[in-house]
Design a protein around this motif. Sequence first.
Motif, PDB file in Angstrom:
ATOM      1  N   PHE A 107     -31.281  13.249   1.658  1.00  0.00           N
ATOM      2  CA  PHE A 107     -30.997  12.464   0.527  1.00  0.00           C
ATOM      3  C   PHE A 107     -29.828  11.619   0.322  1.00  0.00           C
ATOM      4  O   PHE A 107     -30.006  10.390   0.098  1.00  0.00           O
ATOM      5  CB  PHE A 107     -31.494  13.258  -0.771  1.00  0.00           C
ATOM      6  N   ASP A 108     -28.736  12.274   0.337  1.00  0.00           N
ATOM      7  CA  ASP A 108     -27.198  11.828   0.332  1.00  0.00           C
ATOM      8  C   ASP A 108     -27.230  10.584   1.589  1.00  0.00           C
ATOM      9  O   ASP A 108     -26.660   9.619   1.074  1.00  0.00           O
ATOM     10  CB  ASP A 108     -26.415  12.729   0.594  1.00  0.00           C
ATOM     11  N   HIS A 109     -27.230  10.814   2.735  1.00  0.00           N
ATOM     12  CA  HIS A 109     -27.260   9.914   3.769  1.00  0.00           C
ATOM     13  C   HIS A 109     -28.263   8.578   3.579  1.00  0.00           C
ATOM     14  O   HIS A 109     -27.970   7.714   4.069  1.00  0.00           O
ATOM     15  CB  HIS A 109     -27.121  10.616   5.038  1.00  0.00           C
ATOM     16  N   GLY A 110     -29.625   9.068   3.306  1.00  0.00           N
ATOM     17  CA  GLY A 110     -30.732   8.244   2.958  1.00  0.00           C
ATOM     18  C   GLY A 110     -29.995   6.975   1.884  1.00  0.00           C
ATOM     19  O   GLY A 110     -30.147   5.835   1.947  1.00  0.00           O
ATOM     20  N   ILE A 111     -29.647   7.590   0.970  1.00  0.00           N
ATOM     21  CA  ILE A 111     -29.104   6.800  -0.142  1.00  0.00           C
ATOM     22  C   ILE A 111     -27.847   5.837   0.315  1.00  0.00           C
ATOM     23  O   ILE A 111     -27.572   4.632   0.159  1.00  0.00           O
ATOM     24  CB  ILE A 111     -28.497   7.554  -1.528  1.00  0.00           C
ATOM     25  N   PHE A 147     -24.982   3.212  11.114  1.00  0.00           N
ATOM     26  CA  PHE A 147     -25.998   3.662  12.247  1.00  0.00           C
ATOM     27  C   PHE A 147     -25.192   4.433  13.286  1.00  0.00           C
ATOM     28  O   PHE A 147     -25.898   5.745  13.681  1.00  0.00           O
ATOM     29  CB  PHE A 147     -26.473   2.266  12.917  1.00  0.00           C
ATOM     30  N   PHE A 148     -23.965   4.204  13.602  1.00  0.00           N
ATOM     31  CA  PHE A 148     -23.452   4.989  14.798  1.00  0.00           C
ATOM     32  C   PHE A 148     -22.544   6.232  14.534  1.00  0.00           C
ATOM     33  O   PHE A 148     -22.795   6.994  15.223  1.00  0.00           O
ATOM     34  CB  PHE A 148     -22.233   4.036  15.630  1.00  0.00           C
ATOM     35  N   SER A 149     -22.469   6.433  13.190  1.00  0.00           N
ATOM     36  CA  SER A 149     -22.160   7.536  12.572  1.00  0.00           C
ATOM     37  C   SER A 149     -23.283   8.507  12.724  1.00  0.00           C
ATOM     38  O   SER A 149     -23.322   9.609  12.907  1.00  0.00           O
ATOM     39  CB  SER A 149     -21.543   7.324  11.513  1.00  0.00           C
ATOM     40  N   THR A 150     -24.513   7.856  12.103  1.00  0.00           N
ATOM     41  CA  THR A 150     -25.658   8.728  12.137  1.00  0.00           C
ATOM     42  C   THR A 150     -25.931   9.282  13.437  1.00  0.00           C
ATOM     43  O   THR A 150     -26.603  10.128  13.861  1.00  0.00           O
ATOM     44  CB  THR A 150     -26.754   7.913  11.266  1.00  0.00           C
ATOM     45  N   TRP A 151     -26.096   8.195  14.454  1.00  0.00           N
ATOM     46  CA  TRP A 151     -26.515   8.572  15.795  1.00  0.00           C
ATOM     47  C   TRP A 151     -25.245   9.789  16.439  1.00  0.00           C
ATOM     48  O   TRP A 151     -25.687  10.479  16.953  1.00  0.00           O
ATOM     49  CB  TRP A 151     -26.107   7.151  16.492  1.00  0.00           C
ATOM     50  N   GLU A 152     -24.174   9.606  16.107  1.00  0.00           N
ATOM     51  CA  GLU A 152     -23.103  10.530  16.385  1.00  0.00           C
ATOM     52  C   GLU A 152     -23.368  11.876  15.917  1.00  0.00           C
ATOM     53  O   GLU A 152     -23.395  12.986  16.489  1.00  0.00           O
ATOM     54  CB  GLU A 152     -21.750  10.242  15.951  1.00  0.00           C
ATOM     55  N   THR A 153     -23.913  11.944  14.617  1.00  0.00           N
ATOM     56  CA  THR A 153     -24.333  13.215  13.914  1.00  0.00           C
ATOM     57  C   THR A 153     -25.559  13.806  14.394  1.00  0.00           C
ATOM     58  O   THR A 153     -25.625  15.101  14.737  1.00  0.00           O
ATOM     59  CB  THR A 153     -24.569  12.886  12.362  1.00  0.00           C
ATOM     60  N   PHE A 286     -33.942  -1.677   2.956  1.00  0.00           N
ATOM     61  CA  PHE A 286     -35.134  -0.666   2.930  1.00  0.00           C
ATOM     62  C   PHE A 286     -35.303  -0.524   4.740  1.00  0.00           C
ATOM     63  O   PHE A 286     -35.767   0.625   4.873  1.00  0.00           O
ATOM     64  CB  PHE A 286     -36.442  -1.183   2.201  1.00  0.00           C
ATOM     65  N   VAL A 287     -35.186  -1.689   5.331  1.00  0.00           N
ATOM     66  CA  VAL A 287     -35.468  -1.630   6.695  1.00  0.00           C
ATOM     67  C   VAL A 287     -34.353  -0.559   7.329  1.00  0.00           C
ATOM     68  O   VAL A 287     -34.509   0.405   8.192  1.00  0.00           O
ATOM     69  CB  VAL A 287     -35.176  -2.741   7.314  1.00  0.00           C
ATOM     70  N   PHE A 288     -33.241  -0.831   7.051  1.00  0.00           N
ATOM     71  CA  PHE A 288     -32.133   0.091   7.762  1.00  0.00           C
ATOM     72  C   PHE A 288     -32.046   1.281   7.107  1.00  0.00           C
ATOM     73  O   PHE A 288     -31.822   2.378   7.797  1.00  0.00           O
ATOM     74  CB  PHE A 288     -30.722  -0.619   7.222  1.00  0.00           C
ATOM     75  N   GLY A 289     -32.362   1.541   5.804  1.00  0.00           N
ATOM     76  CA  GLY A 289     -32.727   2.718   5.284  1.00  0.00           C
ATOM     77  C   GLY A 289     -33.535   3.657   5.729  1.00  0.00           C
ATOM     78  O   GLY A 289     -33.551   4.898   6.238  1.00  0.00           O
ATOM     79  N   ARG A 290     -34.731   3.055   6.227  1.00  0.00           N
ATOM     80  CA  ARG A 290     -35.730   3.751   7.208  1.00  0.00           C
ATOM     81  C   ARG A 290     -35.423   4.056   8.601  1.00  0.00           C
ATOM     82  O   ARG A 290     -35.605   5.336   9.017  1.00  0.00           O
ATOM     83  CB  ARG A 290     -36.911   2.858   7.092  1.00  0.00           C
ATOM     84  N   LEU A 291     -34.715   3.194   9.282  1.00  0.00           N
ATOM     85  CA  LEU A 291     -34.202   3.361  10.567  1.00  0.00           C
ATOM     86  C   LEU A 291     -33.066   4.466  10.638  1.00  0.00           C
ATOM     87  O   LEU A 291     -33.242   5.402  11.540  1.00  0.00           O
ATOM     88  CB  LEU A 291     -33.415   2.140  10.956  1.00  0.00           C
ATOM     89  N   THR A 292     -32.177   4.618   9.580  1.00  0.00           N
ATOM     90  CA  THR A 292     -31.299   5.755   9.825  1.00  0.00           C
ATOM     91  C   THR A 292     -31.698   7.073   9.133  1.00  0.00           C
ATOM     92  O   THR A 292     -31.574   7.941   9.551  1.00  0.00           O
ATOM     93  CB  THR A 292     -29.915   5.253   9.028  1.00  0.00           C
ATOM     94  N   THR A 293     -32.614   6.963   8.058  1.00  0.00           N
ATOM     95  CA  THR A 293     -33.112   8.286   7.578  1.00  0.00           C
ATOM     96  C   THR A 293     -34.028   8.924   8.599  1.00  0.00           C
ATOM     97  O   THR A 293     -34.143  10.259   8.679  1.00  0.00           O
ATOM     98  CB  THR A 293     -33.752   7.961   6.115  1.00  0.00           C
ATOM     99  N   LYS A 294     -34.735   8.083   9.350  1.00  0.00           N
ATOM    100  CA  LYS A 294     -35.505   8.607  10.434  1.00  0.00           C
ATOM    101  C   LYS A 294     -34.773   9.572  11.306  1.00  0.00           C
ATOM    102  O   LYS A 294     -35.217  10.763  11.792  1.00  0.00           O
ATOM    103  CB  LYS A 294     -36.395   7.758  11.135  1.00  0.00           C
ATOM    104  N   ILE A 295     -33.516   8.875  11.761  1.00  0.00           N
ATOM    105  CA  ILE A 295     -32.581   9.837  12.717  1.00  0.00           C
ATOM    106  C   ILE A 295     -32.109  10.773  12.153  1.00  0.00           C
ATOM    107  O   ILE A 295     -32.093  12.004  12.847  1.00  0.00           O
ATOM    108  CB  ILE A 295     -31.442   8.644  12.927  1.00  0.00           C
ATOM    109  N   THR A 309     -39.181   2.094  14.521  1.00  0.00           N
ATOM    110  CA  THR A 309     -39.743   2.113  13.125  1.00  0.00           C
ATOM    111  C   THR A 309     -40.679   0.887  12.920  1.00  0.00           C
ATOM    112  O   THR A 309     -39.997  -0.391  13.408  1.00  0.00           O
ATOM    113  CB  THR A 309     -38.645   2.300  11.978  1.00  0.00           C
ATOM    114  N   VAL A 310     -41.509   0.670  12.512  1.00  0.00           N
ATOM    115  CA  VAL A 310     -42.378  -0.462  12.092  1.00  0.00           C
ATOM    116  C   VAL A 310     -41.825  -1.749  11.321  1.00  0.00           C
ATOM    117  O   VAL A 310     -42.007  -2.798  11.797  1.00  0.00           O
ATOM    118  CB  VAL A 310     -43.776  -0.148  11.845  1.00  0.00           C
ATOM    119  N   ALA A 311     -40.973  -1.222  10.521  1.00  0.00           N
ATOM    120  CA  ALA A 311     -40.138  -2.237   9.721  1.00  0.00           C
ATOM    121  C   ALA A 311     -39.314  -3.169  10.478  1.00  0.00           C
ATOM    122  O   ALA A 311     -39.016  -4.388  10.190  1.00  0.00           O
ATOM    123  CB  ALA A 311     -39.584  -1.725   8.624  1.00  0.00           C
TER     124      ALA A 311
END
Length: 409
Positions: A107-111, A147-153, A286-295, A309-311
Amino acid sequence: MAHLKTYKYQSVDKSWISNHILRHYWNAAVKLLPMWLAPNMVTLLGFCCILFNVLLVHIFVPDLVGPAPSWLCYSFAAGLWLYSTMDNIDGKQARRTGTSSGLGELFDHGIDSLNCTLGSLLETVAMGLGPTKIGAFTALVPCLPMFFSTWETYHTHTLFLGAFNGPTEGLIIACSFMILSGYFDSEIWQHRAADYVGLDKYLGDMVFMDFWLPIVLGAFLFAHLPSCVINVYRARKQQNLPFWPVFLEWIPMIIYTASICAWCASPYSILLRENHLAIFCLTLSFVFGRLTTKIILHHLTRRPFPYFTVALIPLAVGGIMAWLPLFGFEPISARHERWYIYGYFVFAMGQYFVWAVRVINRICDVLDINCLTIKKKAIDGREKQAFVGKELKTKSNANGEVRGTKKEL
């Protein structure tokens, strides 16, 4: 989903400001929150500060140029600071209330992902950049480090924040720029730098805004990105896994960035010419939120990296559509592109919320928790723990020995 039950959040923050100054501020701030307030609600309230200011933009500065009233720039800075405060104390609130979970990180990183384009849109307005290429760059560039911080995590299972990082020093700079825009007016960024700092021989007629793009891109390309790559390399090496395949995981972000650049740079598109930057930022939120939250979700559940992601499809189509004359076709009409932009917004928003609600409900069912409230059993558990602690304290003698039968203890 079984991994969610054993998940433990891990982070490293090397920022001197965070560890020696803001830490005391955050510890004091979290004590002001009531114990019944759920950590995710704290995160959401912080995000509402950003959404409120985005609404003010549509009311008072719809052209994104302004200049915005001084009070509005101060409101931007206050909203961004409150968002940051809530973002940093939600984890502390979770530990206070004994409600830490994998859902909290999601939830935190999604926001945070949703805020990347919206918080920076406020920066674009405060600096008076408007629907220009530099304005679009300012609004959308924070997606890259996020994105790259999420990828790193995903690979290290630890959130690394360097000695100079975006959530702390970067946010302080952003708030400072908003305050300066409110005090001096946004035109300050178009003044000659040499008039203020000298060095005419080297700076010539360069204005302050001329330093913005190279500084931001330089910080990302030469500081943030290499650090992420090095940490992922070490994690893969420690696990005896090949390193080079991880670069294929950049494909979604490459498509995302290339499509945005193509669409915004096209001389045939009305995206910037007719000032659709605000709705574009809302869509990409919303597009980027979906992209990173899936990761993040795949990181929590230890699933393979999500490449798609289809978006992203409508975004890539928009980038191609903006350059149809290069392929020998007539440029798309302004009316049809306008409908496409707003249709994309509705599609991205609907898809994001349907997916987010399904994921949150599923995790809540597995962990037996609520998302935005604290279940009564958790509150009762804390009260029972406090009662037992009090009873043990009253049974202690002056030497600190605990008295009472084994059954009582």
